[in-house]
Scaffold this motif. Sequence first.
Motif, mmCIF file in Angstrom:
data_model
loop_
_atom_site.group_PDB
_atom_site.id
_atom_site.type_symbol
_atom_site.label_atom_id
_atom_site.label_comp_id
_atom_site.label_asym_id
_atom_site.label_seq_id
_atom_site.Cartn_x
_atom_site.Cartn_y
_atom_site.Cartn_z
ATOM 1 N N GLY A 133 -6.317 2.747 2.595
ATOM 2 C CA GLY A 133 -7.410 3.622 3.041
ATOM 3 C C GLY A 133 -8.717 2.836 3.098
ATOM 4 N N SER A 134 -9.694 3.421 3.795
ATOM 5 C CA SER A 134 -11.011 2.771 3.934
ATOM 6 C C SER A 134 -11.994 3.380 2.940
ATOM 7 N N GLY A 162 0.794 -1.223 0.000
ATOM 8 C CA GLY A 162 0.000 0.000 0.000
ATOM 9 C C GLY A 162 0.824 1.268 0.000
ATOM 10 N N GLY A 169 -4.746 1.891 6.843
ATOM 11 C CA GLY A 169 -5.046 3.245 6.362
ATOM 12 C C GLY A 169 -3.801 4.016 5.979
ATOM 13 N N GLY A 170 -3.648 5.197 6.587
ATOM 14 C CA GLY A 170 -2.523 6.063 6.219
ATOM 15 C C GLY A 170 -1.284 5.850 7.090
HETATM 16 N N1 UDP Z 1 -3.703 4.396 -1.339
HETATM 17 C C1 UDP Z 1 -3.195 3.353 -2.072
HETATM 18 N N2 UDP Z 1 -3.841 2.990 -3.205
HETATM 19 C C2 UDP Z 1 -4.972 3.583 -3.641
HETATM 20 C C3 UDP Z 1 -5.503 4.646 -2.852
HETATM 21 C C4 UDP Z 1 -4.856 5.026 -1.688
HETATM 22 O O1 UDP Z 1 -2.170 2.780 -1.706
HETATM 23 O O2 UDP Z 1 -5.484 3.186 -4.678
HETATM 24 C C5 UDP Z 1 -2.985 4.790 -0.106
HETATM 25 C C6 UDP Z 1 -2.588 6.253 -0.014
HETATM 26 O O3 UDP Z 1 -1.369 6.464 -0.729
HETATM 27 C C7 UDP Z 1 -2.426 6.426 1.488
HETATM 28 C C8 UDP Z 1 -3.483 5.475 2.045
HETATM 29 O O4 UDP Z 1 -3.860 4.607 0.979
HETATM 30 O O5 UDP Z 1 -1.149 5.993 1.883
HETATM 31 C C9 UDP Z 1 -4.780 6.155 2.480
HETATM 32 O O6 UDP Z 1 -4.577 6.886 3.604
HETATM 33 P P1 UDP Z 1 -5.809 7.619 4.318
HETATM 34 O O7 UDP Z 1 -5.196 8.465 5.359
HETATM 35 O O8 UDP Z 1 -6.729 8.228 3.314
HETATM 36 O O9 UDP Z 1 -6.572 6.363 4.947
HETATM 37 P P2 UDP Z 1 -7.501 6.343 6.223
HETATM 38 O O10 UDP Z 1 -6.551 6.178 7.385
HETATM 39 O O11 UDP Z 1 -8.224 7.619 6.240
HETATM 40 O O12 UDP Z 1 -8.353 5.137 5.989
#
Ligand code: UDP
Length: 246
Positions: A166-167, A111, A191-192
């Motif tokens: 990400g979710s 990811g 997630g991030g």
């Molecule tokens: N991301 C990814 N592929 C995708 C879309 C997103 O690897 O097709 C990654 C993005 O680079 C980031 C993470 O997913 O590192 C999303 O982080 P975000 O903070 O939005 O996730 P959350 O913690 O809010 O679920």
Amino acid sequence: MATPKRVEVLGAPVDCVDLEGALAAIDTLIAGPEARAVVAVNPEKVIKAQSDPVLRRSLASAGLLIPDGIGVVYAVRLLRHERLERVPGAELMPAICARAALRGYPVFLFGASREVNEKASAVLAKEYPGLVIAGHHHGYVDDAAMPDLVAAINASGAQVLFVALGSPRQELWMEKYLPELRHVRVCQGVGGTFDVIAGRVRRAPLAFRRANLEWFYRLVTEPRRAIRQIVLPRFTYQVFREKLFG
Ligand code: UDP
């Protein structure tokens, strides 16, 4: 063998754990027969699950449901009178890495952007001597290339897979691909978190975290999250309604 108590909050399941309890549950899952998901439960997901059957299914089939949001912790204490502590996914992941280094569980990081993925892998390898990073891959993979990635994860022998898409993207990925994983036993949606480990994104300062105001800090510093947190009043209302009227 540690299997935490699972309770229900507004229709969504959550495990009554603290960080130690979550790690004990990870050890149990590692010894199990198949890949299981570790999913972070927060108010946003609880509300979304009420109208999203796919998310409901993914929560129901998870191996470990960590109380990631402080709202979920308060709701469980208020409605179910159980003991649990907030276990942020961003803290569980490094703790799993420390455990993996100690017990020899090979890990795979899937990811985030290529740059973040590489940096996060390098940081973890340095921070946890003995950690076996069996493989890593960025998260921008189209459906056609996914079978090759799944094959690479299987060939790596990784037992722990971190998925940072990400979710709900990562939950959907796990729902679809977990059955194809041969050696993975624990698959955490983070997630991030790779962005945090790589130093691209900063978590809230300690004072905010200690005051259980990490959500507020993120709301102010990342306004796109304001949209997502619009469910918080609804979550609070439903918790008090259940408390008062059952
Ligand atoms: N991301 C990814 N592929 C995708 C879309 C997103 O690897 O097709 C990654 C993005 O680079 C980031 C993470 O997913 O590192 C999303 O982080 P975000 O903070 O939005 O996730 P959350 O913690 O809010 O679920």
